[in-house]
Design a protein around this motif. Structure first.
Motif, short mmCIF file in Angstrom:
data_model
loop_
_atom_site.label_atom_id
_atom_site.label_comp_id
_atom_site.label_asym_id
_atom_site.label_seq_id
_atom_site.Cartn_x
_atom_site.Cartn_y
_atom_site.Cartn_z
N ALA A 477 16.52 -12.94 -2.12
CA ALA A 477 16.61 -14.33 -2.55
C ALA A 477 18.03 -14.71 -2.96
O ALA A 477 18.47 -15.84 -2.77
N LEU A 480 20.35 -16.48 -0.39
CA LEU A 480 20.08 -17.81 0.16
C LEU A 480 21.24 -18.77 -0.09
O LEU A 480 21.52 -19.63 0.72
N ARG A 484 23.01 -21.20 2.50
CA ARG A 484 23.12 -22.66 2.30
C ARG A 484 24.56 -23.15 2.45
O ARG A 484 24.82 -24.15 3.13
N ARG A 502 22.89 -32.16 4.00
CA ARG A 502 22.03 -31.72 2.90
C ARG A 502 20.61 -31.47 3.39
O ARG A 502 19.97 -30.50 3.04
N ILE A 506 18.42 -27.96 3.43
CA ILE A 506 17.07 -27.83 2.85
C ILE A 506 16.14 -27.13 3.85
O ILE A 506 15.45 -26.17 3.52
N GLU A 510 14.55 -23.41 3.42
CA GLU A 510 13.10 -23.21 3.35
C GLU A 510 12.62 -22.22 4.39
O GLU A 510 11.76 -21.38 4.13
N GLN A 513 13.50 -18.78 3.20
CA GLN A 513 12.67 -18.23 2.12
C GLN A 513 11.26 -17.98 2.59
O GLN A 513 10.58 -17.10 2.06
N LEU A 568 4.86 -26.69 1.24
CA LEU A 568 5.86 -27.73 1.06
C LEU A 568 7.13 -27.44 1.86
O LEU A 568 7.71 -28.35 2.47
N PHE A 572 9.08 -29.64 4.64
CA PHE A 572 10.50 -30.02 4.62
C PHE A 572 11.15 -29.77 5.98
O PHE A 572 11.90 -30.61 6.49
N ASP B 19 21.81 -24.10 -9.09
CA ASP B 19 20.84 -24.16 -7.99
C ASP B 19 19.48 -23.64 -8.45
O ASP B 19 19.39 -22.58 -9.05
N ASP B 21 16.62 -22.25 -6.76
CA ASP B 21 16.14 -21.82 -5.46
C ASP B 21 15.21 -20.62 -5.64
O ASP B 21 14.78 -20.32 -6.75
N LEU B 22 14.92 -19.97 -4.55
CA LEU B 22 13.97 -18.86 -4.60
C LEU B 22 14.41 -17.82 -5.62
O LEU B 22 13.59 -17.20 -6.30
N GLN B 23 15.72 -17.67 -5.77
CA GLN B 23 16.27 -16.69 -6.70
C GLN B 23 16.00 -17.10 -8.16
O GLN B 23 15.58 -16.29 -8.97
N TYR B 51 21.12 -28.13 -6.15
CA TYR B 51 20.15 -27.84 -5.10
C TYR B 51 18.84 -27.42 -5.74
O TYR B 51 18.81 -26.66 -6.69
N ASP B 53 14.86 -26.27 -4.36
CA ASP B 53 14.06 -26.05 -3.15
C ASP B 53 12.59 -26.29 -3.44
O ASP B 53 12.22 -26.76 -4.52
N SER B 54 11.76 -25.97 -2.50
CA SER B 54 10.33 -26.25 -2.64
C SER B 54 9.72 -25.48 -3.80
O SER B 54 8.82 -25.98 -4.47
N SER B 55 10.24 -24.27 -4.03
CA SER B 55 9.66 -23.50 -5.14
C SER B 55 10.04 -24.14 -6.48
O SER B 55 9.24 -24.17 -7.42
N VAL B 57 10.63 -27.39 -6.86
CA VAL B 57 9.83 -28.60 -6.92
C VAL B 57 8.41 -28.24 -7.36
O VAL B 57 7.79 -28.94 -8.18
N GLU B 81 21.80 -36.35 -6.66
CA GLU B 81 21.52 -36.77 -5.27
C GLU B 81 20.75 -35.73 -4.50
O GLU B 81 19.78 -36.02 -3.79
N GLY B 82 21.21 -34.49 -4.66
CA GLY B 82 20.58 -33.40 -3.91
C GLY B 82 19.13 -33.22 -4.31
O GLY B 82 18.25 -33.07 -3.45
N VAL B 86 15.34 -33.99 -2.13
CA VAL B 86 14.22 -33.07 -1.97
C VAL B 86 12.93 -33.73 -2.46
O VAL B 86 11.88 -33.63 -1.83
#
Lengths: 607, 111
Positions: A477, A480, A484, A502, A506, A510, A513, A568, A572, B19, B21-23, B51, B53-55, B57, B81-82, B86
């Protein structure tokens, strides 16, 4: 400066010299000398050394002061001394074939005794002038085998007595010359044989390599098959087919003008170009143009190549090909009708300018269960058992008669009629067929894609365009962010604005991951390969993993009314990208995801 | 990812930074659940989130659901914005209450 050295250069004991002995002994010695010379020539690997020993024996036996053996060179214009014995060393001396007494002897093919050379206008005094030796008399006998002149043996200045050669000396010399001629002839033939065997071995090796350039036959139900029988050891014909990683099959068949080794080398070059370029250039017309340019650039001796090259898609039955001056391929449709598809472009290797633009014209054809046959004129001009040519009509008849066989069986049936093994072939026989019958059945059964497995060198193999970025990262992870940043920079580099970049980030994040969480189940030891390819109108993202293949149908975007986290990410990806799909499982396992993002039109992203 | 939790009079303000993210989303999730577990209105400041990501969110959605169950609110404020993009992609921009500033958010929870 008379020499009386031992002449026992060979192991065979030699008779003592002496032309004036008793008749019975003379013949016995003479035969023995001939036998010894014959043996020497037969056992020696060095003709020149044997010649040297022979002239020693002859000079000794006839009791002359000196002797020389002249051979005509391969042009028949020049006589060269290959061996000599006596006071003057003239080995290597050359004369015109009509020069001197030896020249006259060879020209007239008559042995001569010249008792006083000063009275013979044909005598060539040049040698004496150089060596300081005085030639008084000459005995000369030609060497020949059947009608083939080989040269002559010349003896100089008889020893003892009145110093003159006699009629009996001439007879003796003629007998020995004939024997030497035969020995030289045999030795030359043996040498030629060795050379021929060497060439034959090399040809066989070349043929083996050439056969290895042809593709291996596929499974029985593989839709493409080919066959090639060479008229000689090596062939100027070729065919090839190989699967592309998207399941389509690239194929070609061609015929190099001429036969033999030069045609075989040209074949090797053309087929290698096709195989190499065919993996990346996926438009047959463009591919042929590239090969044409390459062949023209290094064209040799006016050779050219007629060739058909194309791509067949078993999942649709569509064939797209370009024909460069080759025999019209035959389309045998599912109803049993034949259609000839003539060439629309000149052969390759004639001129790069003959083709308008950068591409050869392409023909597209839906086989719909039918089959396409591509062949060289060696097939249609091949002789049948009754001596008539097969012709296109015969080819059609054989295809119809063997309709029940699989594609390979049909080709073999045609070849067997022309190459019955009882006579040399008139020309190389080469046939390639694409049979859509089996793929059609598969399509009808609902198997929409025939996946042809192929090893993949790079992900990019399936794509046209330029690889901008290729990244390999472990399934962790914390990597990532690297991905990006790289993706963001790449998108900006291609002219995408901040927002589009952007979005792309995304989607790719996704996708990555998903690989880490689902394909590898969170294991950090997997590998993820990302490639970004720039086409003129889009960016293509290829994401490869090496985990167990996932069930594609289970990967669905979620229903947005149901606000749960799962799915989700996939949503995306589909929202951002213009196309998202899993490619057929690569041969070495894993998953290949392909996402395409169209580039906005604008001056900034002209490529 | 870093975070900072401030106890304001009307709400807990949690600011995420970096960020998500998954991490880092497991950490973000813990922080958010901790905040909504305090049974008070929560403002999530996303101004410094480059940033998400879906996780990430998903963690926000989960926190919102928990907050609502306990009769509280969770408001997103100063969304970068970023992060906003999402949320739009997820069509969650209408599901969350979103305010431009922390002050607006506090006004919102006081209603």
């Amino acid at each position: 400066m008379a020499k009386r050295q031992s002449v026992n250069a060979s192991d065979t004991p030699l008779p003592a010299g002496g032309g004036g002995g008793q008749a019975g002994h003379q013949i016995y010695d003479h035969l023995e000398l001939l036998a010894a010379m014959g043996q020497d020539f037969a056992s020696s690997l060095d003709i020149e050394a044997s010649l040297k020993r022979a002239i020693q024996h002859i000079t000794e036996y006839v009791d002359a002061e000196g002797g020389a053996l002249f051979l005509l060179d391969e042009t028949g214009e020049t006589l060269k001394c290959h061996a000599c014995e006596g006071p003057s060393e003239i080995t290597g001396l050359t004369l015109r074939c009509d020069q001197g007494i030896v020249g006259r002897c060879v020209q007239n093919d008559i042995g001569e005794i010249v008792r006083d050379v000063t009275k013979d206008p044909g005598f060539h005094a040049g040698v004496d002038e150089q060596t300081g030796y005085t030639t008084r008399s000459i005995l000369c006998a030609p060497m020949r085998v059947k009608d083939q002149r080989i040269g002559a043996i010349e003896l100089i200045n008889k020893r003892g007595g009145d110093g003159l050669f006699e009629e009996s000396d001439l007879h003796l010399l003629q007998a020995m010359s004939a024997s030497a001629a035969l020995a030289i002839h045999n030795a030359r033939q043996a040498e030629a044989l060795v050379e021929q065997e060497r060439i034959a071995r090399e040809l066989e090796l070349a043929a083996e390599i050439q056969r290895s350039l042809l593709p291996e036959a596929g499974e029985d139900d593989y839709p493409v098959a080919g066959v090639n029988h060479a008229a000689r050891t090596v062939s100027g014909d070729f065919y090839d087919f190989f699967p592309l990683d998207d399941g389509r099959i690239c194929f070609t068949l061609g015929d190099v003008s001429g036969k033999g080794m030069n045609a075989a080398l040209m074949m090797a070059k053309t087929t290698s170009l096709y195989r190499c370029l065919g993996k990346t250039v996926r438009q047959p017309g463009r591919l042929m143009a590239r090969i044409n340019a390459e062949i023209c650039e290094t064209a040799t001796r006016g050779m050219f190549v007629t060739m058909v090259g194309g791509i067949y898609d078993p999942s649709t039955g569509i064939v797209r090909f370009a024909n460069a001056g080759h025999e019209p391929p035959l389309f045998h449709d599912a109803e049993g009708n034949f259609h000839a598809l003539p060439a629309e472009a000149p052969p390759l290797g004639i001129s790069p300018a003959l083709v308008d633009g950068l591409e050869f014209p392409e023909t597209e054809l839906k086989l719909d269960g039918g089959a396409l046959y591509i062949f060289t004129d060696g097939v249609t001009e091949g002789y049948l058992e009754d001596g008539r040519e097969l012709e296109v009509g015969g080819l059609k008849r054989l295809i119809r008669e063997n309709a029940a066989l699989n594609v390979k069986g049909k080709l073999d049936a045609v070849i067997d009629c022309v190459d019955r093994g009882d006579a040399a072939l008139r020309d190389d026989l080469t046939l390639l067929a694409i049979d859509d019958a089996v793929p059609l059945d598969l399509r009808a059964a609902g198997g929409s894609v025939v996946v042809v497995k192929t090893p993949q060198d790079t992900l990019k193999a399936a794509e046209e365009g330029e690889v901008l970025l290729s990244l390999t990262v472990p399934s962790q992870a914390d990597r990532l962010k690297l991905i990006r940043n790289a993706v963001s920079e790449t998108a900006r580099f291609c002219g995408c604005d901040k927002d589009v970049s952007r979005d792309i980030v995304i989607a790719v994040d996704e996708a990555c991951q998903n690989v880490i969480r689902h394909a590898y189940g969170g294991s950090p030891n997997g590998e993820i390969v990302l490639e970004i390819i720039r086409r003129s109108d889009a960016l293509v993202f290829l994401l490869r993993d090496f985990a167990e293949s996932i069930d594609v149908s289970s990967v669905k975007p979620r229903d947005l009314d149901d606000i749960k986290p799962g799915g989700l990410g996939t949503h995306f990806m589909r929202e951002v990208m213009d196309d998202v799909r899993f490619m057929p499982t690569p041969a070495d396992g894993g998953n290949l995801l392909r996402m395409v993002k169209k580039l906005p039109k604008g001056p900034d992203n002209e490529t | 990812m870093k975070h900072e939790i401030r106890d304001e009079k009307d709400a807990i303000v949690v600011a995420l930074e970096g960020d998500v993210d998954l991490q880092s989303s497991p950490d973000a999730r813990k922080v958010l659940l901790d905040c909504v577990g305090r049974k008070r209105p929560v403002l999530v400041d996303l101004s410094a989130v480059g940033y998400i990501d879906s996780s990430g969110v998903a963690s926000l959605v989960e926190s919102l659901q928990i907050a609502r169950k306990s009769g509280n609110t969770l408001v997103l404020v100063a969304v970068s914005e970023g992060a906003m993009r999402v949320l739009q992609l997820a069509r969650l921009d209408k599901v969350f209450t979103i305010c431009d500033t922390v002050e607006d958010g506090l006004k919102q929870v006081r209603r």
